[in-house]
Design an enzyme around this catalytic site. Structure first.
Site, short mmCIF file in Angstrom:
data_model
loop_
_atom_site.label_atom_id
_atom_site.label_comp_id
_atom_site.label_asym_id
_atom_site.label_seq_id
_atom_site.Cartn_x
_atom_site.Cartn_y
_atom_site.Cartn_z
N HIS A 51 37.52 42.59 42.33
CA HIS A 51 38.64 43.77 42.70
C HIS A 51 39.18 43.55 43.97
O HIS A 51 38.43 43.93 44.84
CB HIS A 51 38.07 44.89 42.39
CG HIS A 51 38.95 46.03 42.53
ND1 HIS A 51 39.96 46.42 41.68
CD2 HIS A 51 38.61 47.46 43.25
CE1 HIS A 51 40.50 47.77 42.08
NE2 HIS A 51 39.68 48.10 43.02
N GLU A 71 40.73 45.58 46.13
CA GLU A 71 40.77 46.43 47.05
C GLU A 71 39.31 46.95 47.42
O GLU A 71 38.92 47.47 48.70
CB GLU A 71 41.16 47.95 46.10
CG GLU A 71 42.59 47.99 46.22
CD GLU A 71 43.01 47.50 44.88
OE1 GLU A 71 42.34 46.43 44.06
OE2 GLU A 71 43.97 47.99 44.16
N HIS A 98 44.38 48.54 33.07
CA HIS A 98 44.89 47.14 33.20
C HIS A 98 46.08 46.93 32.14
O HIS A 98 45.98 45.78 31.15
CB HIS A 98 44.26 46.04 33.06
CG HIS A 98 43.25 45.55 34.29
ND1 HIS A 98 42.10 46.48 34.57
CD2 HIS A 98 42.95 44.36 34.83
CE1 HIS A 98 41.56 46.01 35.96
NE2 HIS A 98 42.25 44.71 35.95
N GLU A 138 39.45 50.42 36.05
CA GLU A 138 41.06 50.43 36.47
C GLU A 138 41.85 50.08 35.27
O GLU A 138 41.61 49.05 34.63
CB GLU A 138 40.96 49.53 37.75
CG GLU A 138 42.50 49.45 37.98
CD GLU A 138 42.60 48.44 39.45
OE1 GLU A 138 42.84 48.99 40.57
OE2 GLU A 138 42.45 47.29 39.09
N ASP A 191 37.61 44.13 35.39
CA ASP A 191 37.38 43.90 36.59
C ASP A 191 35.82 43.64 36.61
O ASP A 191 35.26 42.87 36.77
CB ASP A 191 37.84 44.64 37.64
CG ASP A 191 39.39 44.27 38.01
OD1 ASP A 191 39.86 43.53 37.19
OD2 ASP A 191 39.82 44.85 39.27
N GLU A 236 44.64 37.64 34.25
CA GLU A 236 43.65 38.57 34.10
C GLU A 236 43.59 38.31 32.04
O GLU A 236 42.62 38.51 31.62
CB GLU A 236 43.74 39.77 34.35
CG GLU A 236 43.31 40.06 35.83
CD GLU A 236 43.41 41.25 36.53
OE1 GLU A 236 42.24 41.82 36.82
OE2 GLU A 236 44.43 42.11 36.24
N HIS A 292 48.48 41.87 38.54
CA HIS A 292 47.51 42.85 37.87
C HIS A 292 47.95 43.23 36.39
O HIS A 292 48.97 43.64 36.20
CB HIS A 292 47.67 44.05 38.77
CG HIS A 292 46.60 45.17 38.07
ND1 HIS A 292 45.38 45.24 38.10
CD2 HIS A 292 47.11 46.26 37.44
CE1 HIS A 292 44.83 46.20 37.64
NE2 HIS A 292 45.96 46.94 36.96
#
Ligand SMILES: [Zn+2]
Length: 252
Positions: A114, A116, A30, A28, A39, A177, A172
């Protein structure tokens, strides 16, 4: 796991009753400054650290994750964000868990990174445990989002000096992160590519097709500008502790 010969793996399961860790992440975007694999690499890092403490085996990660949602991960439309649909993810994790359990693993820990993925991993764990029980295997499965809990003092330290911190909903590609990657995989972070953008102001609903204008151009939901390796160490060591505690309390 992939570096062990089969008989050594078998010995670890049957003689040592080793905990098998299954990291699950996402591929994904970032932002410009973090890699697409952020992730899944963090899930693997957590699994390795905890496995080293408790004497476990780390299975190959499931790198791909559930479809990125615009209000949590920037959405599925941006180049590089490569997701699984729910049925695929459930089936994939189910099959991996059953494959591990049928060969004698009695303790399996799924480490998620993650947001989701959450309910689809729950579904896969339920189904895998059912499948294994029906076949006479007695595996127990623990599933944990490694960042499920953060001490308030840690969050205060992470946001120290920020007048208007974004909060976890907008993290995010943000400070957390970025800091964790600076600590765990610094060679993959390019702080010179950080940009300053207005934070999104999401409505309390989703629309399909997604509206790309809801997300800043970089793909980050907040800025990681203030991230440091030290903040990353604080967060990562706390999370390693939480996951280790969870695994020890359920499996030892
Ligand atoms: Zn992420």
């Amino acid at each position: 796991m992939s570096e062990l010969a089969w008989d050594e793996y078998q010995r670890r399961l049957r003689e040592e009753d080793a905990i098998v860790f299954v990291p699950v992440g996402a591929v994904e975007q970032h932002g410009y400054h973090l890699p697409l694999g952020t992730d899944w690499m963090m899930a693997r890092y957590m699994a390795r650290r905890v496995a080293a403490k408790v004497g476990g085996v780390v299975a190959e990660p499931i790198a791909y994750g559930a479809t990125s949602q615009i209000r949590t991960g920037g959405g599925p439309h941006r180049c590089g964000t490569t997701s699984l649909n729910a049925e695929t993810l459930i089936a994939l994790l189910h099959d991996v868990l059953v494959g591990i359990g049928r060969h004698g693993a009695r303790k399996i820990a799924v480490i998620d990174s993650h947001f989701e993925n959450r309910f689809f991993l729950d579904e896969a764990c339920h189904r895998a445990q059912d499948t294994l029980a029906l076949r006479g295997h007695e595996a127990r499965i623990l599933k944990m989002l490694y960042a499920e809990r953060i001490n308030p003092e840690t969050m205060a330290a992470v946001y120290r000096g920020m007048g208007d911190p974004p909060g976890l909903d907008l993290e995010h590609g943000g400070v957390l992160e970025t800091a964790m990657m600076l600590y765990c995989h610094p060679e993959l972070v390019d702080m010179s590519r950080m940009v300053d953008e207005a934070r999104p102001d999401f409505p309390p609903y989703d629309v399909y097709p997604v509206n790309p204008d809801w997300v800043p151009a970089s793909g980050c939901l907040s800025s990681g500008r203030t991230a440091t390796r030290e903040i990353g160490e604080l967060l990562v060591e706390e999370f390693v502790g939480h996951v280790t505690d969870a695994v020890r309390s359920e499996f030892r």
